[in-house]
Write an enzyme that holds these catalytic residues in place. Structure first.
Site, PDB file in Angstrom:
ATOM      1  N   GLU A  43      15.911 -26.006  76.203  1.00 19.97           N
ATOM      2  CA  GLU A  43      16.655 -26.909  77.088  1.00 19.97           C
ATOM      3  C   GLU A  43      17.132 -28.147  76.326  1.00 19.97           C
ATOM      4  O   GLU A  43      16.467 -28.611  75.397  1.00 19.97           O
ATOM      5  CB  GLU A  43      15.763 -27.404  78.228  1.00 19.97           C
ATOM      6  CG  GLU A  43      15.259 -26.331  79.141  1.00 19.97           C
ATOM      7  CD  GLU A  43      14.294 -26.886  80.190  1.00 19.97           C
ATOM      8  OE1 GLU A  43      13.827 -26.096  81.017  1.00 19.97           O
ATOM      9  OE2 GLU A  43      14.004 -28.102  80.170  1.00 19.97           O
ATOM     10  N   CYS A  82      11.413 -31.818  82.172  1.00 18.49           N
ATOM     11  CA  CYS A  82      11.242 -31.024  80.964  1.00 18.49           C
ATOM     12  C   CYS A  82      10.563 -29.680  81.250  1.00 18.49           C
ATOM     13  O   CYS A  82       9.493 -29.621  81.833  1.00 18.49           O
ATOM     14  CB  CYS A  82      10.413 -31.828  79.965  1.00 18.49           C
ATOM     15  SG  CYS A  82      10.249 -31.023  78.387  1.00 18.49           S
TER      16      CYS A  82
END
Length: 356
Positions: free
Chosen positions: A99, A343
């Protein structure tokens, strides 16, 4: 230990610092100044192939093409929040997913980069640790995240003005690649990101906090603390059993003494766990006399975990207690809440869907 990286067919050009490219040019019978031209094409003009590097001789372009590749990031998905935050899920050459998040602020655009595929630190409130650590990223795979984001912003004449190394993974467990990434980012012939506009965050890998202190940079250091004492921190962060609270604090005092730079303590507030007034009082006592700032983070809900958010009034009370004890504290502004920007959340969903 991270699993061995399965290398791509050719080493990635983004893996190399300017100095390493200068040496490569010399070793391959080319003048060293060509490395500066190459760097300009990579990070100022941001081309996607060697063929586009028109001021390099055709023979050199062919040589580069045969020796190097570009990092392959394949966009799996991209989400855009109503607040302007953009979150990418990328596929790597070996089918691992990572990511990257671009955040827009009134003072500029920042990017949060990932340094590992997964994480072994094991923080109990974090989605990044789900599934454990798969492997480290190379410096070039970290660099490629910034270049991709900058190419996105080029369309609107914007630029990345700051970097936070707070994505998936523990950067100080991938220390050498992280430092090479930083050297590439700050180089004046490259993206030229100001050192004071870069923050690296660690969960407390003590030996490398000492190493980082001795690097003689102006890059900011943040520490994920999340508890005011050893016992509670060990429950929330298993890494604390390897590097106990007191050892972490000692290394941070060394960092401050060596660099004269302020440390940011990141403290995720978890309802009924570490957010009581007595925790705030204890934290204030621990931090007394340190050149520091506390960033209070309302914990993000992770479906696989059972933690809840601290009530809003309790967050402000925690902040007031710290400030009453002369500890500077702010509450992190949330961004991308509507696109699972915390996250590891997007990667966790992807892992679940591909496993079915």
């Amino acid at each position: 230990m991270a699993k061995k990286i399965i290398p791509p067919e050719k080493p990635a050009i983004y893996d190399y610092t300017l100095e390493e490219l200068q040496q490569w040019m010399k070793d391959n019978g080319e003048p060293a100044f060509r490395a500066g031209q190459l760097f300009d094409w990579l990070y100022v003009k941001r081309v996607r192939s060697f063929e586009e590097m028109s001021n390099l001789p055709k023979s050199l372009r062919d040589k580069l093409e045969s020796h190097f590749g570009f990092v392959t990031l394949t966009e799996i998905t991209k989400f855009e929040s109503k607040d302007g935050t953009v979150k990418f899920l990328f596929n790597l050459h070996d089918n691992h997913a990572i990511e990257t998040v671009v955040m827009r602020h009134n003072y500029g655009n920042s990017i949060c980069v990932t340094t590992q595929v997964g994480c072994r630190v094991g923080c109990t409130f974090c989605a990044s640790t789900l599934g454990g650590l798969k492997r480290d990223l190379t410096a070039g795979e970290i660099v490629a995240q910034v270049v991709w984001a900058q190419q996105l912003l080029d369309a609107t004449n914007e630029r990345i003005s700051s970097i936070v190394i707070m994505g998936i993974g523990e950067p100080f467990e991938n220390y050498d690649a992280t430092m090479n990434f930083l050297r590439i980012m700050i180089h004046e012939k490259g993206l030229n990101i100001g050192q004071r506009h870069i923050t690296v965050s660690t969960s407390g890998i003590v030996p490398n906090i000492y190493r980082f202190a001795d690097e003689n940079t102006q890059i900011n250091l943040a520490i994920s603390i999340h508890a005011p004492n050893d016992a509670l921190r060990s429950k929330l962060m298993p890494v604390n059993r390897r590097f106990p609270f007191n050892d972490v604090m000692e290394s941070l005092r060394y960092y401050i003494a060596k660099t004269g730079r302020r440390i940011t303590f990141e403290y995720a507030l978890i309802g009924g766990v570490n957010d009581r007034p007595e925790h705030a009082e204890e934290l204030a006592q621990v931090l007394q006399g340190m050149l520091c700032h506390v960033n209070l983070i309302p914990v993000n809900h992770v479906p696989e975990r059972n933690y809840v958010r601290t009530p809003r009034d309790d967050i402000f009370e925690f902040q007031r207690i710290l400030e009453r004890n002369k500890i500077n504290a702010t509450i992190r502004r949330e961004q991308g809440h509507d696109i699972a920007a915390a996250c590891g959340q997007l990667r966790a969903k992807h892992m679940e869907s591909t496993a079915r």
